[in-house]
Structures are given as structure tokens and as C-alpha cells.
Write an enzyme that holds these catalytic residues in place. Structure first.
Site, mmCIF file in Angstrom:
data_model
loop_
_atom_site.group_PDB
_atom_site.id
_atom_site.type_symbol
_atom_site.label_atom_id
_atom_site.label_comp_id
_atom_site.label_asym_id
_atom_site.label_seq_id
_atom_site.Cartn_x
_atom_site.Cartn_y
_atom_site.Cartn_z
ATOM 1 N N ARG A 190 -8.791 71.344 16.873
ATOM 2 C CA ARG A 190 -8.627 69.921 16.540
ATOM 3 C C ARG A 190 -9.741 69.596 15.550
ATOM 4 O O ARG A 190 -10.889 70.002 15.739
ATOM 5 C CB ARG A 190 -8.793 69.046 17.777
ATOM 6 C CG ARG A 190 -7.987 69.529 18.957
ATOM 7 C CD ARG A 190 -6.709 68.772 19.155
ATOM 8 N NE ARG A 190 -5.982 69.316 20.298
ATOM 9 C CZ ARG A 190 -4.676 69.288 20.431
ATOM 10 N NH1 ARG A 190 -3.923 68.766 19.484
ATOM 11 N NH2 ARG A 190 -4.103 69.781 21.489
ATOM 12 N N ASP B 175 8.592 68.115 21.134
ATOM 13 C CA ASP B 175 8.543 66.680 20.813
ATOM 14 C C ASP B 175 8.449 66.420 19.317
ATOM 15 O O ASP B 175 8.029 65.341 18.903
ATOM 16 C CB ASP B 175 7.352 66.024 21.545
ATOM 17 C CG ASP B 175 6.011 66.592 21.082
ATOM 18 O OD1 ASP B 175 5.987 67.640 20.410
ATOM 19 O OD2 ASP B 175 4.974 65.976 21.405
ATOM 20 N N ASP C 166 3.096 67.164 15.229
ATOM 21 C CA ASP C 166 3.254 66.124 14.206
ATOM 22 C C ASP C 166 1.928 65.713 13.573
ATOM 23 O O ASP C 166 1.903 65.325 12.402
ATOM 24 C CB ASP C 166 4.068 64.927 14.717
ATOM 25 C CG ASP C 166 3.581 64.407 16.048
ATOM 26 O OD1 ASP C 166 2.532 64.885 16.520
ATOM 27 O OD2 ASP C 166 4.252 63.507 16.602
ATOM 28 N N ARG D 183 3.795 65.766 27.139
ATOM 29 C CA ARG D 183 3.292 64.452 26.697
ATOM 30 C C ARG D 183 4.369 63.397 26.929
ATOM 31 O O ARG D 183 4.737 63.174 28.067
ATOM 32 C CB ARG D 183 2.829 64.509 25.247
ATOM 33 C CG ARG D 183 1.570 65.369 25.123
ATOM 34 C CD ARG D 183 0.794 65.054 23.910
ATOM 35 N NE ARG D 183 1.581 65.370 22.727
ATOM 36 C CZ ARG D 183 1.125 65.277 21.501
ATOM 37 N NH1 ARG D 183 -0.096 64.881 21.288
ATOM 38 N NH2 ARG D 183 1.879 65.579 20.473
ATOM 39 N N GLY E 131 -2.278 72.112 19.429
ATOM 40 C CA GLY E 131 -2.170 72.967 20.617
ATOM 41 C C GLY E 131 -1.446 74.263 20.293
ATOM 42 O O GLY E 131 -0.501 74.259 19.509
ATOM 43 N N ASP F 9 5.908 71.362 23.687
ATOM 44 C CA ASP F 9 6.386 70.057 24.165
ATOM 45 C C ASP F 9 7.807 69.707 23.702
ATOM 46 O O ASP F 9 8.431 68.804 24.260
ATOM 47 C CB ASP F 9 5.434 68.941 23.708
ATOM 48 C CG ASP F 9 4.051 69.075 24.327
ATOM 49 O OD1 ASP F 9 3.935 69.724 25.379
ATOM 50 O OD2 ASP F 9 3.089 68.530 23.760
ATOM 51 N N THR G 36 4.913 73.973 19.150
ATOM 52 C CA THR G 36 4.380 73.292 20.333
ATOM 53 C C THR G 36 5.332 73.527 21.493
ATOM 54 O O THR G 36 6.543 73.614 21.286
ATOM 55 C CB THR G 36 4.219 71.767 20.116
ATOM 56 O OG1 THR G 36 3.967 71.148 21.384
ATOM 57 C CG2 THR G 36 5.460 71.125 19.548
#
Ligand code: ATP
Length: 320
Positions: free
Chosen positions: A72, A130, A103, A172, A11, A128, A126
């Protein structure tokens, strides 16, 4: 190392352009040639590679997204496809690769290093927040600012109409964005993916606060926890006040990167080139306690799970 390449994968996130710019310009400064790989690992497989100059990255530090494009490419999980990709890199005489992504992108980079001896460095890109091994990812702070602007706007209209607003935030399985947005947006309820929630308890709390005279409520919730539109219907059916859910979605991924993200991306990009020149490979870059650090990619992914920020949830809950 004489020639390095850079790609963005997974992303997109605001600040990726600033990271690309930093890698390109610091590498050129060290006398290296730099190649841009367009559209992530898919573009690598399709040989979408162009040499970059310092002017290739002019006028992008303030732009969201990634000018290299991202994609992707699940086929990259196939070792035979990775071998073909390593051959493409070698055919250009490229010695090393910087990968900006999450990741999944990191795992791909590590496999290129392990299977083909190809030095790769990962940068965390990202919204996120995360990714293990770093306190902040490139794009997170910008996405947070965007989410808070949206929450402020929803607050105006919610309070005018005595409405209950549910705001679904990205992340997420990581609720850093949700919890920080809850505090900055002064939201009444924060629902974190890591903790989940009890719908009955939430509705009862809203009912009792409305019984005490409150006439609007803002609920922030991490994506993937529940169907927010159904939750809105359930709350409205019980509490009586109009209840709407707003999914912020990709709005959070776009926009001008904040100064914080530009600086983080610039520092990490310069650091990545330094690491490659020091002979490091299969490493990922992070910032921890204000210092730039690097970790083994697999060790970071497998062993450095990010702790849930219970302190942020506690602050959000205390200030209702
Ligand atoms: P984000 O979470 O921000 O979307 P990400 O990097 O985790 O970023 P993914 O879609 O998981 O996003 O991964 C991006 C790309 O990295 C994949 O499309 C694939 O090309 C490659 N990749 C992901 N997982 C692996 C894996 N296990 N082995 C090899 N390559 C992988």
C-alpha cells in the site's frame, strides 16, 4: 512500444503470479523487453525495478501470492509523487505499464495515463470479486475453494458438538464469496454485506429450527457487517447451544491458485500485452459472458457497479 513494466498492487491474490508470467512471456514473444517493479507503486517510487527474462517467471504458475511483492502506498495519490514515478519509468526507457490489483490500483494506473500520457492496462487481481467490468477477478475462485474447505471442516466439528458456527468471509462490501460459499458449504444462514441482517430475526429463526430438532447451524457472513464474536455471544445467550465465530481472514488469500484462476490470469495477461501493442491505454481487462473485454478504467469504476447476486442468496435460502 519497446519496453513494458509490470507491478502488483493492493491485496495479493492467488493467480497473480500466473498473470505476471503471462505478461512477461507474451511480451517477450512479441520482442518486447519486460521489467518487474517490486512492491507496487512504492517500489516504483523507490526504483525497485529489474529486467525479467522468461526464466524469471519459471516455476511460479502454481504459487500463491505475488513474487513481485505488493504494497500500500497512499503517497501515490499525490500528483507530485506520480510525476516522480513517471520519471523513474522514463529513466528506464519503459513505455507502458501493466498493473495487477484492485480498484485503488486501477485509479493510480489511470492517473499515470491521464497526467503523463503513460499507457497503462489494469488486470483485476483480488479475491473479493468486487472489481467492476469483469464477472470474475483473478483469485476469487481459489479463495472460494479455500472458504468451502474451511466450512466443511467446521461443519464436522459443529455437528459433533451440536454447536452453532459463524464463519466470517472476506469480500469487503461484495458478498459473492459469502453467497457462493454458503451454497457450496450447505450453510443454514447467509448474511450478505449488501443486505445486512436483523439480529433478532436471525436468533428467532435459529431458535425455531432448534425447537424443531435441528442440532447444529452454520452461518456465513461477509466481513465488516458486524462483530462476529459478539454475535456468537448473543446467539449462545438466547439459544443455549455453544456458538463460536471463526474469522477466515488471510487464510483465504493464500494457497495454490486453482486451474480456473491460472487460466483466467494467463488469458488476461496475454490480452493485456495485445491491448498495449494495439495502442490502448487507461483500460482495464475483464471477462464478461466468457469473453475477454476491456473498458475505460474510470468509466468502469464510476459506472459499472457490480449488481448484487440476489439469485445466489435466493438459492442459499431455499436449500436450508
Ligand atoms: P484490494 O482492494 O484488493 O486491496 P486495491 O488496488 O483496491 O486492491 P488499494 O489499497 O485501494 O488496493 O490501492 C492500492 C494502491 O493503489 C494504493 O496503496 C495506492 O498506491 C494506489 N491508489 C489507490 N487509490 C488511489 C488513488 N485514488 N489515486 C492514486 N493512486 C491510488
Amino acid at each position: 512500444i519497446k519496453k513494458i513494466a509490470i507491478l502488483t498492487s493492493g491485496g495479493d491474490a492467488p493467480g497473480m503470479n500466473a498473470a505476471i508470467r503471462a505478461v512477461v512471456r507474451s511480451a517477450l514473444d512479441k520482442g518486447l523487453d519486460v521489467y518487474g517493479i517490486y512492491e507496487g507503486y512504492r517500489g516504483l517510487h523507490q526504483n525497485k525495478i529489474k529486467q525479467l527474462t522468461r526464466y524469471s517467471v519459471s516455476d511460479i504458475i502454481n504459487k500463491g501470492g505475488t513474487f513481485l511483492g505488493s504494497a500500500r502506498f497512499p503517497e501515490f495519490k499525490d500528483p507530485a509523487v506520480r510525476t516522480e514515478c513517471a520519471e523513474v519509468l522514463r529513466s528506464h526507457g519503459i513505455d507502458a505499464l501493466v498493473v495487477i490489483g484492485g480498484d485503488g490500483s486501477y485509479t493510480g494506473a489511470k492517473l499515470l495515463t491521464e497526467e503523463h500520457g503513460f499507457p497503462c492496462i489494469g488486470l483485476p487481481g483480488t479475491i473479493d470479486n468486487d472489481i467492476p467490468g469483469t464477472d470474475y477477478t483473478i483469485g476469487y475462485q481459489t479463495a472460494l475453494e479455500t472458504a468451502v474447505v474451511c466450512i466443511d471442516r467446521l461443519r464436522d466439528t459443529s455437528s459433533s458438538h451440536h454447536r452453532i458456527s459463524i464463519v466470517e468471509i472476506m469480500g469487503r462490501h461484495c458478498s459473492d464469496l459469502t453467497l457462493s460459499a454458503a451454497i457450496a458449504g450447505g450453510c443454514e444462514y447467509a448474511i450478505a454485506a449488501e443486505i445486512g441482517f436483523n439480529k433478532e430475526e436471525l436468533i428467532q429463526e435459529i431458535e425455531s429450527s432448534f425447537a424443531k430438532g435441528k442440532n447444529h447451524a452454520l452461518i456465513v457472513i461477509t466481513e465488516l457487517v458486524t462483530d462476529v464474536h459478539q454475535l456468537a455471544k448473543d446467539i449462545e445467550a438466547r439459544v443455549g447451544n455453544e456458538t463460536r465465530a471463526t474469522v477466515l481472514g488471510h487464510i483465504q488469500r493464500g494457497g495454490t491458485p486453482s486451474a480456473f484462476d491460472r487460466i483466467l490470469a494467463s488469458r488476461m495477461g496475454v490480452y493485456a500485452v495485445d491491448l498495449l501493442l494495439q495502442g490502448e491505454k487507461g483500460r482495464c481487462v475483464g471477462i464478461q459472458n466468457e469473453k475477454l473485454v476491456h473498458h475505460d478504467i474510470i468509466d468502469a469504476i464510476d459506472n459499472m457497479r457490480r449488481p448484487f447476486k440476489a439469485d445466489l442468496l435466493d438459492v442459499a435460502n431455499k436449500l436450508v
